[in-house]
Design a protein around this motif. Structure first.
Motif, PDB file in Angstrom:
ATOM      1  N   MET A 277      16.386  11.872 -40.017  1.00 50.75           N
ATOM      2  CA  MET A 277      16.772  10.654 -39.304  1.00 50.75           C
ATOM      3  C   MET A 277      16.642   9.437 -40.209  1.00 50.75           C
ATOM      4  O   MET A 277      15.760   9.359 -41.053  1.00 50.75           O
ATOM      5  CB  MET A 277      15.886  10.463 -38.080  1.00 50.75           C
ATOM      6  N   THR A 278      17.513   8.469 -40.000  1.00 50.61           N
ATOM      7  CA  THR A 278      17.524   7.260 -40.813  1.00 50.61           C
ATOM      8  C   THR A 278      16.392   6.321 -40.414  1.00 50.61           C
ATOM      9  O   THR A 278      16.114   6.118 -39.240  1.00 50.61           O
ATOM     10  CB  THR A 278      18.856   6.524 -40.636  1.00 50.61           C
ATOM     11  N   PHE A 279      15.720   5.751 -41.418  1.00 53.14           N
ATOM     12  CA  PHE A 279      14.737   4.700 -41.196  1.00 53.14           C
ATOM     13  C   PHE A 279      14.647   3.893 -42.480  1.00 53.14           C
ATOM     14  O   PHE A 279      15.128   4.315 -43.538  1.00 53.14           O
ATOM     15  CB  PHE A 279      13.361   5.266 -40.811  1.00 53.14           C
ATOM     16  N   GLY A 280      14.024   2.711 -42.403  1.00 54.58           N
ATOM     17  CA  GLY A 280      13.911   1.911 -43.622  1.00 54.58           C
ATOM     18  C   GLY A 280      13.093   0.654 -43.419  1.00 54.58           C
ATOM     19  O   GLY A 280      12.847   0.213 -42.299  1.00 54.58           O
ATOM     20  N   THR A 281      12.670   0.092 -44.551  1.00 51.54           N
ATOM     21  CA  THR A 281      11.928  -1.168 -44.575  1.00 51.54           C
ATOM     22  C   THR A 281      12.309  -1.936 -45.827  1.00 51.54           C
ATOM     23  O   THR A 281      12.424  -1.347 -46.911  1.00 51.54           O
ATOM     24  CB  THR A 281      10.405  -0.935 -44.624  1.00 51.54           C
TER      25      THR A 281
ATOM     26  N   VAL B  18       9.887  -9.313 -43.414  1.00 47.57           N
ATOM     27  CA  VAL B  18      10.039  -7.856 -43.358  1.00 47.57           C
ATOM     28  C   VAL B  18      11.080  -7.486 -42.315  1.00 47.57           C
ATOM     29  O   VAL B  18      11.096  -8.054 -41.209  1.00 47.57           O
ATOM     30  CB  VAL B  18       8.702  -7.168 -43.001  1.00 47.57           C
ATOM     31  N   VAL B  19      11.943  -6.536 -42.664  1.00 49.26           N
ATOM     32  CA  VAL B  19      12.883  -5.944 -41.717  1.00 49.26           C
ATOM     33  C   VAL B  19      12.567  -4.460 -41.628  1.00 49.26           C
ATOM     34  O   VAL B  19      12.384  -3.796 -42.655  1.00 49.26           O
ATOM     35  CB  VAL B  19      14.346  -6.125 -42.166  1.00 49.26           C
ATOM     36  N   THR B  20      12.483  -3.926 -40.405  1.00 49.89           N
ATOM     37  CA  THR B  20      12.207  -2.497 -40.224  1.00 49.89           C
ATOM     38  C   THR B  20      13.277  -1.846 -39.350  1.00 49.89           C
ATOM     39  O   THR B  20      13.807  -2.461 -38.427  1.00 49.89           O
ATOM     40  CB  THR B  20      10.829  -2.268 -39.582  1.00 49.89           C
ATOM     41  N   LEU B  21      13.539  -0.588 -39.647  1.00 50.03           N
ATOM     42  CA  LEU B  21      14.480   0.248 -38.898  1.00 50.03           C
ATOM     43  C   LEU B  21      13.788   1.564 -38.598  1.00 50.03           C
ATOM     44  O   LEU B  21      13.311   2.234 -39.519  1.00 50.03           O
ATOM     45  CB  LEU B  21      15.740   0.490 -39.732  1.00 50.03           C
TER      46      LEU B  21
ATOM     47  N   SER C 243      16.158   1.455 -33.574  1.00 46.61           N
ATOM     48  CA  SER C 243      15.682   0.115 -33.236  1.00 46.61           C
ATOM     49  C   SER C 243      15.294  -0.629 -34.503  1.00 46.61           C
ATOM     50  O   SER C 243      14.815  -0.027 -35.467  1.00 46.61           O
ATOM     51  CB  SER C 243      14.474   0.190 -32.297  1.00 46.61           C
ATOM     52  N   MET C 244      15.480  -1.947 -34.482  1.00 43.73           N
ATOM     53  CA  MET C 244      15.143  -2.765 -35.638  1.00 43.73           C
ATOM     54  C   MET C 244      14.302  -3.962 -35.207  1.00 43.73           C
ATOM     55  O   MET C 244      14.393  -4.438 -34.072  1.00 43.73           O
ATOM     56  CB  MET C 244      16.405  -3.260 -36.354  1.00 43.73           C
ATOM     57  N   SER C 245      13.471  -4.436 -36.121  1.00 47.41           N
ATOM     58  CA  SER C 245      12.666  -5.638 -35.911  1.00 47.41           C
ATOM     59  C   SER C 245      12.641  -6.444 -37.193  1.00 47.41           C
ATOM     60  O   SER C 245      12.889  -5.911 -38.281  1.00 47.41           O
ATOM     61  CB  SER C 245      11.234  -5.284 -35.499  1.00 47.41           C
TER      62      SER C 245
ATOM     63  N   GLY D 131      16.920 -26.216 -53.337  1.00 50.07           N
ATOM     64  CA  GLY D 131      15.630 -25.625 -53.662  1.00 50.07           C
ATOM     65  C   GLY D 131      15.731 -24.119 -53.808  1.00 50.07           C
ATOM     66  O   GLY D 131      16.790 -23.520 -53.593  1.00 50.07           O
ATOM     67  N   ALA D 132      14.614 -23.514 -54.167  1.00 51.61           N
ATOM     68  CA  ALA D 132      14.571 -22.064 -54.344  1.00 51.61           C
ATOM     69  C   ALA D 132      14.694 -21.365 -52.991  1.00 51.61           C
ATOM     70  O   ALA D 132      14.029 -21.743 -52.031  1.00 51.61           O
ATOM     71  CB  ALA D 132      13.266 -21.664 -55.017  1.00 51.61           C
ATOM     72  N   PHE D 133      15.574 -20.363 -52.914  1.00 55.41           N
ATOM     73  CA  PHE D 133      15.576 -19.513 -51.729  1.00 55.41           C
ATOM     74  C   PHE D 133      16.149 -18.136 -52.049  1.00 55.41           C
ATOM     75  O   PHE D 133      16.987 -17.962 -52.928  1.00 55.41           O
ATOM     76  CB  PHE D 133      16.290 -20.149 -50.528  1.00 55.41           C
ATOM     77  N   SER D 134      15.626 -17.157 -51.296  1.00 57.34           N
ATOM     78  CA  SER D 134      16.013 -15.765 -51.467  1.00 57.34           C
ATOM     79  C   SER D 134      16.091 -15.121 -50.096  1.00 57.34           C
ATOM     80  O   SER D 134      15.301 -15.448 -49.205  1.00 57.34           O
ATOM     81  CB  SER D 134      14.978 -15.011 -52.315  1.00 57.34           C
ATOM     82  N   LEU D 135      17.033 -14.208 -49.915  1.00 55.29           N
ATOM     83  CA  LEU D 135      17.172 -13.517 -48.634  1.00 55.29           C
ATOM     84  C   LEU D 135      17.286 -12.017 -48.818  1.00 55.29           C
ATOM     85  O   LEU D 135      17.838 -11.546 -49.823  1.00 55.29           O
ATOM     86  CB  LEU D 135      18.377 -14.047 -47.854  1.00 55.29           C
ATOM     87  N   ILE D 136      16.735 -11.289 -47.864  1.00 51.93           N
ATOM     88  CA  ILE D 136      16.812  -9.831 -47.839  1.00 51.93           C
ATOM     89  C   ILE D 136      17.544  -9.398 -46.576  1.00 51.93           C
ATOM     90  O   ILE D 136      17.564 -10.126 -45.577  1.00 51.93           O
ATOM     91  CB  ILE D 136      15.415  -9.187 -47.851  1.00 51.93           C
ATOM     92  N   ALA D 137      18.128  -8.216 -46.614  1.00 53.48           N
ATOM     93  CA  ALA D 137      18.831  -7.708 -45.433  1.00 53.48           C
ATOM     94  C   ALA D 137      18.813  -6.188 -45.433  1.00 53.48           C
ATOM     95  O   ALA D 137      18.747  -5.545 -46.486  1.00 53.48           O
ATOM     96  CB  ALA D 137      20.271  -8.213 -45.409  1.00 53.48           C
ATOM     97  N   MET D 138      18.875  -5.623 -44.240  1.00 49.93           N
ATOM     98  CA  MET D 138      19.034  -4.179 -44.056  1.00 49.93           C
ATOM     99  C   MET D 138      19.906  -3.966 -42.833  1.00 49.93           C
ATOM    100  O   MET D 138      19.780  -4.696 -41.837  1.00 49.93           O
ATOM    101  CB  MET D 138      17.679  -3.496 -43.880  1.00 49.93           C
ATOM    102  N   ASN D 139      20.832  -2.995 -42.904  1.00 52.04           N
ATOM    103  CA  ASN D 139      21.665  -2.719 -41.737  1.00 52.04           C
ATOM    104  C   ASN D 139      21.158  -1.498 -40.981  1.00 52.04           C
ATOM    105  O   ASN D 139      20.145  -0.886 -41.347  1.00 52.04           O
ATOM    106  CB  ASN D 139      23.150  -2.577 -42.127  1.00 52.04           C
ATOM    107  N   LYS D 140      21.834  -1.154 -39.905  1.00 60.11           N
ATOM    108  CA  LYS D 140      21.379  -0.076 -39.027  1.00 60.11           C
ATOM    109  C   LYS D 140      21.457   1.299 -39.693  1.00 60.11           C
ATOM    110  O   LYS D 140      20.907   2.274 -39.164  1.00 60.11           O
ATOM    111  CB  LYS D 140      22.186  -0.076 -37.734  1.00 60.11           C
TER     112      LYS D 140
END
Length: 317
Positions: A1-5, A154-157, A162-164, A250-259
């Motif tokens: 099953m798919t999961f991730g962080t 933090v992004v969790t799947l 379900s994701m948070s 200014g300094a900025f960084s973004l992270i992402a994760m899909n389903k």
């Protein structure tokens, strides 16, 4: 099953390792996320989050945190909370409230006490020494007071799909009392939809909140873009637009994760992050802005990691 962080900064790597174990064993996304961020909040050598975080101009450690459930869109957040051990847990609890789900200052602190959350002196002697040294340097060297604004996001799947998403930060070092950045602001500091994916931001909150970048990344993923494409096509055009309109960014960084557990990042500074899913073990990467509005991503070296560990634990002279 798919999961991730996926999580911002090297400081979250051990938390990604722990969250991955939990997700692999069937823990839900919300609980795994809370455990991950609490671990960062509890570590005294991280200067921008929780215990050991650096204080405001008055020497008071004010903390911000937010939590969002991607199934229900429930959001809880605190800003300017003081002497509560784990702000992320307070934010998660607030997400269950129909009303009063975002509390600030004394109201946030009192709510946490009333709900039985652990009260703790969060300003460490080490952080206090850094603050005192900055005060002296400002007087003797005419230094800019502001320094440091690294949010843990933090992004969790989980295996059920379900994701948070969550964030926690002590904010800008030497900030004015009551200052709040983007970290607890929905759409700017974080956003998640379990049917699409999630994103979180770190960097200078005053500039990040000029755009709704976390939401925009999720929106672009909803249109079929990969997380990396969504990050690239959101962060770099905004950086360039802000530079043109405002004169600087200014300094900025973004992270992402899909389903699907696929991930992406974009940044206008040197940026480390940690990520894992069901096919890839937890790994720390270094990201930099590449050519043609793309991101260059490479694994960190042992030399970099050794230098990092030495730097964050160096004695305060």
């Amino acid at each position: 099953m798919t999961f991730g962080t996926i999580a911002t900064w090297r400081m979250a790597h051990d938390s990604v390792v722990e969250a991955t174990k939990l997700l692999e064993s069937g823990t839900n996304a919300s609980d795994a996320l809370e455990v991950a961020i609490k671990q960062v909040e509890d570590y005294p050598f991280y200067k921008s989050v929780g215990y050991g975080g650096l204080p405001n101009a008055k020497g008071i450690l004010e903390m911000d945190a937010a939590f969002m459930n991607g199934d229900t869109f429930q959001i809880g957040a605190v800003a300017g909370i003081v002497d509560i051990k784990n702000p992320i847990s307070v934010a998660k609890k607030l997400s269950e409230e129909k009303f009063n789900s975002f509390l600030v200052g004394e109201g946030a602190t009192q709510y946490a006490k009333d709900e039985g959350f652990e009260v703790k002196e969060m300003l460490t002697e080490r952080a206090k020494k850094i603050w005192e040294k900055r005060i002296e340097d400002m007087k003797s060297k005419q230094l800019n007071p502001y320094d440091g604004h690294d949010t843990v996001g933090v992004v969790t799947l989980d295996q059920m799909g379900s994701m948070s998403v969550g964030t926690s930060s002590s904010g800008l070092f030497m900030k004015k009392t009551g200052r709040v950045g983007d970290s607890p602001l929905s759409g700017s500091g974080f956003y998640v939809d379990s049917t699409i994916g999630g994103a979180a931001a770190t960097g200078l909150g005053e500039d990040l909140m000029k755009g709704i970048l976390s939401y925009e990344i999720v929106r672009k993923m909803s249109e079929g873009l990969s997380p990396q494409e969504a990050c690239d096509q959101t962060v770099y055009p905004f950086h360039d637009l802000l530079t043109k309109r405002y004169g600087k960014a200014g300094a900025f960084s973004l992270i992402a994760m899909n389903k699907k557990g696929e991930w992406g990042v974009a940044t206008n500074v040197e940026f480390t992050f940690s990520v894992a899913n069901d096919t890839t073990k937890p790994t720390i990467f270094m990201a930099n802005r590449g050519e043609n509005q793309t991101t260059s991503i490479t694994p960190i070296t042992k030399e970099w990691l050794d230098a990092y560990e030495k730097r964050i634990k160096a004695p305060i002279e």
